[in-house]
Every structure is written in C-alpha cells, then in structure tokens.
Design a protein around this motif. Structure first.
Motif, PDB file in Angstrom:
ATOM      1  N   UNK A 138      43.136  48.319 -26.208  1.00 38.25           N
ATOM      2  CA  UNK A 138      42.778  47.744 -27.503  1.00 38.25           C
ATOM      3  C   UNK A 138      43.988  47.158 -28.194  1.00 38.25           C
ATOM      4  N   UNK A 139      44.111  47.428 -29.488  1.00 38.62           N
ATOM      5  CA  UNK A 139      45.155  46.815 -30.289  1.00 38.62           C
ATOM      6  C   UNK A 139      46.376  47.718 -30.363  1.00 38.62           C
ATOM      7  N   UNK A 140      47.544  47.109 -30.114  1.00 33.76           N
ATOM      8  CA  UNK A 140      48.798  47.848 -30.173  1.00 33.76           C
ATOM      9  C   UNK A 140      49.698  47.303 -31.263  1.00 33.76           C
ATOM     10  N   UNK A 141      50.918  47.815 -31.312  1.00 34.17           N
ATOM     11  CA  UNK A 141      51.882  47.404 -32.327  1.00 34.17           C
ATOM     12  C   UNK A 141      52.297  45.944 -32.124  1.00 34.17           C
ATOM     13  N   UNK A 142      52.601  45.284 -33.226  1.00 42.40           N
ATOM     14  CA  UNK A 142      53.064  43.894 -33.192  1.00 42.40           C
ATOM     15  C   UNK A 142      54.297  43.747 -34.071  1.00 42.40           C
ATOM     16  N   UNK A 143      55.154  42.812 -33.681  1.00 42.76           N
ATOM     17  CA  UNK A 143      56.315  42.435 -34.498  1.00 42.76           C
ATOM     18  C   UNK A 143      56.091  40.984 -34.924  1.00 42.76           C
ATOM     19  N   UNK A 144      55.809  40.799 -36.194  1.00 40.87           N
ATOM     20  CA  UNK A 144      55.444  39.487 -36.725  1.00 40.87           C
ATOM     21  C   UNK A 144      56.510  39.018 -37.709  1.00 40.87           C
ATOM     22  N   UNK A 145      56.925  37.778 -37.567  1.00 43.99           N
ATOM     23  CA  UNK A 145      57.838  37.168 -38.521  1.00 43.99           C
ATOM     24  C   UNK A 145      57.098  36.121 -39.331  1.00 43.99           C
ATOM     25  N   UNK A 146      57.415  36.025 -40.606  1.00 44.60           N
ATOM     26  CA  UNK A 146      56.775  35.035 -41.468  1.00 44.60           C
ATOM     27  C   UNK A 146      57.804  34.467 -42.433  1.00 44.60           C
ATOM     28  N   UNK A 156      42.203  48.039 -35.760  1.00 46.58           N
ATOM     29  CA  UNK A 156      42.674  49.030 -34.788  1.00 46.58           C
ATOM     30  C   UNK A 156      42.072  50.402 -35.074  1.00 46.58           C
ATOM     31  N   UNK A 157      42.037  50.780 -36.345  1.00 45.04           N
ATOM     32  CA  UNK A 157      41.454  52.087 -36.707  1.00 45.04           C
ATOM     33  C   UNK A 157      39.982  52.155 -36.343  1.00 45.04           C
ATOM     34  N   UNK A 158      39.274  51.039 -36.502  1.00 46.50           N
ATOM     35  CA  UNK A 158      37.857  51.020 -36.140  1.00 46.50           C
ATOM     36  C   UNK A 158      37.660  51.205 -34.640  1.00 46.50           C
ATOM     37  N   UNK A 159      38.704  50.897 -33.850  1.00 45.27           N
ATOM     38  CA  UNK A 159      38.649  51.115 -32.406  1.00 45.27           C
ATOM     39  C   UNK A 159      39.227  52.474 -32.014  1.00 45.27           C
ATOM     40  N   UNK A 160      39.497  53.304 -33.034  1.00 43.85           N
ATOM     41  CA  UNK A 160      40.007  54.641 -32.763  1.00 43.85           C
ATOM     42  C   UNK A 160      41.478  54.684 -32.438  1.00 43.85           C
ATOM     43  N   UNK A 161      42.235  53.683 -32.891  1.00 42.17           N
ATOM     44  CA  UNK A 161      43.661  53.614 -32.592  1.00 42.17           C
ATOM     45  C   UNK A 161      44.451  53.423 -33.879  1.00 42.17           C
ATOM     46  N   UNK A 162      45.737  53.710 -33.785  1.00 39.79           N
ATOM     47  CA  UNK A 162      46.663  53.437 -34.883  1.00 39.79           C
ATOM     48  C   UNK A 162      47.647  52.377 -34.401  1.00 39.79           C
TER      49      UNK A 162
END
Length: 299
Positions: free
Chosen positions: A89-97, A117-123
């Motif tokens: 599912x969804x993991x950590x991201x490093x985003x620049x803006x 991510x929380x809705x998929x049971x993940x943090x």
C-alpha cells in the motif's frame, strides 16, 4: 552476488550526506559498521567510489556513474519488501515544494495522503520540505526527495518535468497606493514603481522577470525577500509593490489589506510542475500522491 543491500544502502547514504558519520546516523548504524560496509564494497570490486577530502567524501566519476543504478536497486528492494510483508500500500514519501505551493497547496495533500494510508490500515509519513525552486530541484537531483512540486521550469538532463496546473501572478500594492483604481498601467508606470521581489532562484522571481522582459534593466527593485508573507507585510507597510501568486494574495485582496494593480498587456500566466529524477522509479506510493495532486487540481 558479491555485494549486499546494506552496502548499497551505506553507499547511497554516504553519497547524500558526504560524510560517513552522518550516513551512519541516518541508517541507525555505528560509524565503524558503516565505514566497514563502504570499505568492503570498494575492496570487493577494486573500485574507489569517493574522493576523500578530510572528513568529507565526494562521489568521484565511478560513484556518479553507479549511483542511479544503486538507487533504482534500493527502490525496487523496498517495494519488494513491502510486497513480502503484504504491505504493497502507501509508504513514506519525501516531498519538496516551493514556497507558494508548500504554503498554499501542499499541506492538505499531505493530510489526505496520510488519511488514505490509515484507511488502508497503515501509517505513512510525508516529509515535506519547503524551499525555492533551485533548492528543491537540486534535492531531487541528489535523491534527497522523491518528487518536487515547483513553480516554473527547471532544465537539467537528469530531471524530468511534468505540467501539473496553471497559476497567475498578480501585482499587489497598499490599498492607498496612488495607482490603485487607475485602470491599466503602462510600461512607464510599471517602471515608476518601487518593487519588492522574491530572491533569485525562486519560481516567482523567474515568472516576474519573464512577465516584465524588456523592462528588467530599468526596474527599481528596492528590496528582495525570501518569504511571501514577509513581502505581503512590506506591501501593507507601503514599502513598495510586488508580483505574487494569486494563491498567496486572494484572501488579502478579499479583505482589502492589499489591492491589485492591472497591466493586462503583460503575460502574468505561469505553470506549476512535478519534477522527478529520470533514474528513479515511480513507486505505488508516489503514483498515489500524483493522483491526489491531479484530483485536487481538478476540484
């Protein structure tokens, strides 16, 4: 296989930090363990990857050539590990803006991504770094960020840009400025203004200079500031006028703390872009982030 993923991980962290102690800290290793992993990697292949400059380690030609492949390998390994864990599912991201995007668009996207991510049971954590266009692009280039959201274009052979959404710059002034309500301004009137501008390297500065091409050598740029909010406060204090994103000034225009000046014969349009490293794979997590960005724009 004559190398381990741990050795590749140490190589990449050292390339990013340019210091073995900082690389070890990033990976939660002892300095001796990190040094051993890097030394063994180089010795196994008889290949030096860094130039040693005191405590600083700078990638040499060998390291520069191998870094993209090593980065792709680690990205694939991380995705494989998630699949083995049943966590594709969804993991950590490093985003620049850039500052305008970071202050006015990115935070709701971060919240929505983490909620998905929380809705998929993940943090999942999104590390959001806000800086000007040049800084964000260079961090993407150095693999410090997974993606950059920037104002304007940044051309580099190792980076790929993709149009995200359109934006518009607005000339704003103190409501008591004598040219407010004067209709369309001429180039002569634009030249008579005291300008407060963003610093060189920012996307807003790039768009400002593009819009006022031909006038730049004669513009009175009285002040340069790195933050949009500081520029708005300076305008409210009647220290000059500025050219800022409509995203950044719409609320101030509505409540009347700033007023708009008009010069419709100049092109104030610009674009926001996604910027990626050409050698970095687009993960499932990053693909989801891009979908959120596009959905937010379409809404």
């Amino acid at each position: 296989m004559r190398f381990s993923l741990r050795q590749i991980e140490v190589f990449l962290a050292t390339a990013q930090q340019q210091n073995i102690s900082l690389a070890a800290k990033q990976l939660n290793l002892s300095q001796s363990a990190a040094s051993s992993a890097l030394r063994e990697l180089e010795q196994q292949f008889g290949l030096q990857l860094f130039d040693r400059l005191g405590k600083r380690l700078r990638l040499n030609e060998n390291g520069i050539a191998l870094r993209p492949q090593a980065q792709s390998l680690m990205s694939a390994a991380e995705q494989l590990e998630s699949s083995f864990k049943g966590q594709a599912g969804l993991g950590d991201l490093r985003v620049g803006a850039t500052l305008t995007i970071g202050n006015y668009l990115a935070v709701p996207l971060v919240a929505e991504y983490m909620n998905d991510a929380r809705q998929q049971g993940q943090e999942a954590k999104v590390d959001l770094h806000v800086a000007n266009t040049d800084n964000i692009a260079h961090q993407v280039l150095n693999y410090e960020l997974d993606i950059g959201l920037i104002e304007g274009e940044f051309n580099h052979p190792q980076l790929r840009s993709e149009h995200w959404r359109d934006d518009e710059l607005v000339i704003v002034a103190n409501p008591n400025h004598p040219l407010v309500n004067q209709g369309a301004l001429s180039d002569e009137q634009l030249l008579s203004l005291r300008w407060i501008s963003r610093e060189h390297g920012s996307g807003t500065r790039q768009a400002f200079e593009h819009a006022l091409h031909g006038l730049l050598p004669h513009l009175n740029i009285a002040m340069e500031l790195e933050h949009t909010e500081a520029i708005k406060r300076a305008i409210e204090a009647d220290l000059g006028v500025a050219c800022l994103s409509r995203l950044a000034v719409s609320e101030a225009l509505q409540r009347g703390s700033l007023a708009q000046l008009h010069a419709p014969h100049r092109d104030w349009r610009r674009r926001f872009y996604f910027v990626f490293h050409r050698d970095k794979a687009i993960s499932h997590s990053l693909e989801h982030w891009l979908q959120l960005c596009q959905a937010k724009h379409n809404n």
